[in-house]
Design an enzyme around this catalytic site. Structure first.
Site, short mmCIF file in Angstrom:
data_model
loop_
_atom_site.label_atom_id
_atom_site.label_comp_id
_atom_site.label_asym_id
_atom_site.label_seq_id
_atom_site.Cartn_x
_atom_site.Cartn_y
_atom_site.Cartn_z
N GLY A 31 8.01 7.74 41.88
CA GLY A 31 7.29 8.22 41.41
C GLY A 31 6.83 8.14 39.56
N GLY A 36 -0.09 -0.39 38.62
CA GLY A 36 1.22 -0.58 39.70
C GLY A 36 1.27 -0.29 41.29
N HIS A 37 1.88 1.19 41.77
CA HIS A 37 2.46 1.28 42.43
C HIS A 37 0.88 1.77 43.54
CE1 HIS A 37 5.08 3.38 39.76
NE2 HIS A 37 6.17 3.26 40.55
N ASP A 150 9.92 -5.85 39.54
CA ASP A 150 11.88 -5.93 39.33
C ASP A 150 12.31 -6.88 40.37
OD1 ASP A 150 12.00 -3.53 37.66
OD2 ASP A 150 10.95 -2.72 39.55
N GLN A 153 15.02 -7.45 42.46
CA GLN A 153 15.23 -5.98 42.72
C GLN A 153 14.83 -7.07 44.64
OE1 GLN A 153 14.46 -1.62 42.44
NE2 GLN A 153 12.67 -2.34 43.14
N VAL A 176 0.89 -5.74 38.06
CA VAL A 176 0.08 -5.07 37.12
C VAL A 176 0.38 -4.85 35.31
CG1 VAL A 176 -1.84 -3.67 37.38
CG2 VAL A 176 -0.90 -3.69 39.13
N SER A 185 5.03 0.12 33.53
CA SER A 185 6.26 0.83 34.35
C SER A 185 5.98 2.12 34.12
CB SER A 185 7.35 -0.15 33.65
OG SER A 185 8.39 0.70 33.59
N ARG A 187 8.30 3.32 33.10
CA ARG A 187 9.44 3.77 31.31
C ARG A 187 8.70 3.77 30.45
NH1 ARG A 187 13.84 2.23 35.34
NH2 ARG A 187 15.49 3.95 35.17
O1 PAF Z 1 11.79 0.69 42.12
C1 PAF Z 1 11.54 1.71 42.85
O2 PAF Z 1 10.85 2.23 41.85
C2 PAF Z 1 12.50 1.95 42.70
O3 PAF Z 1 14.16 0.93 42.43
C3 PAF Z 1 12.59 2.51 44.41
C4 PAF Z 1 12.52 1.04 45.26
C5 PAF Z 1 11.90 3.54 44.70
C6 PAF Z 1 13.90 2.70 45.37
O4 PAF Z 1 14.59 3.81 44.39
#
Ligand code: PAF
Length: 268
Positions: A31, A36-37, A150, A153, A176, A185, A187
């Site tokens: 959320g 970027g999302h 990330d 990740q 992005v 981000s 954050r």
């Molecule tokens: O990148 C993120 O936002 C989180 O690490 C993810 C992949 C949704 C897992 O909680």
């Protein structure tokens, strides 16, 4: 857009789509959505017929003393954005649903999770791998999309899908950036104006490395020194690591070249 909070219902929606021969794409998020999302949603819409976006702030990937409680949350705003971007299903499970008291199984990622953020944030990738395994199990997507911001990740999740035999193709989307180069981000919302200005040095360090490579410098240790020096110019920024690595194994590279990546992590 359908909003679903239960595993049974999201799995059913996914299976209905599959039965009609449709490709299901998953965009997992925590959320506090930004462009970027939304670029990942866009990629999913291009490649899949039905797009599921999950919104779940996953407690197990936050270490002790980290920002689980403070993590920005804007459920209504997120749902509006996802709807406007053409997402078909927003999956918004509760913590109790994802982690019932009796649940004791976790996913321990392998070698890719050991270096870099694996050192700085012990347990982080186990939390990420566990929740992503659960999301894959709940949604049963054909495709899943994660950001290259990330990068470690992304690789950990690709390995998870491969090692645990999930029939899902994991795809990465490019970073992005804001107009001044800072990677978007959730954050970034924590930063004061002064910190926000200082944070641009992360992009500056990577840009310095890129320019040096373009000018003929390929020695990985020298490039790391240049990135360290760039970050050190900002007193508000504390470097965790600056590294030139093999883009597939994340092991330190000897020389920058095709297939290598520069990584920077820092706290502002
Ligand atoms: O990148 C993120 O936002 C989180 O690490 C993810 C992949 C949704 C897992 O909680």
């Amino acid at each position: 857009m359908e909003r679903i909070a239960s595993v049974e219902e999201v799995r059913q929606a996914s299976r209905d789509a599959r039965r009609e021969g449709k490709l299901v794409g998953l965009v997992p998020t925590m959320g506090a959505l930004h462009a970027g999302h939304l670029s990942l949603v866009e990629a999913a819409r291009t490649r899949a017929d039905v797009v599921v976006a999950s919104v779940f702030v996953n407690p197990t990937q936050f270490g002790e003393g980290e920002d689980f409680e403070a993590y920005p949350r804007d459920r209504d705003g997120d749902l509006e954005l996802l709807d406007a971007e053409g997402v078909d299903v927003a999956f918004t499970p509760s913590v109790d649903l994802m982690y019932p008291e009796e649940a004791g199984t976790a996913v321990r990622p392998g070698r890719l999770a050991r270096r870099w953020c694996g050192v700085a944030r012990p347990g982080h990738f186990e939390g990420v791998a566990t929740v992503v395994a659960k999301l894959f199990g709940a949604v049963e997507p054909h495709l899943a999309f994660f950001g290259e911001k990330d990068y470690q990740q992304l690789l950990v999740i690709e390995a998870l899908a491969c090692d645990l035999l999930y029939p899902v193709t994991v795809g990465g989307g490019p970073i992005v950036r804001e107009a001044d180069g800072l990677a978007m981000s959730s954050r970034n919302a924590y930063l004061s104006d002064e910190e926000r200005t200082a944070a641009v040095v992360l992009h500056g360090a990577l840009a310095t490395a890129r320019q040096s490579v373009e000018a003929g410098e390929t020695d990985a240790r020298e490039l790391e020194r240049l990135m360290e020096r760039a970050v050190a110019t900002e007193g508000l920024v504390e470097l965790e690591y600056a590294a030139v690595v093999d883009g597939a194994t994340l092991e330190p590279a000897e020389a920058a070249g095709p297939g290598t990546r520069a990584l920077v992590a820092a706290r502002v």
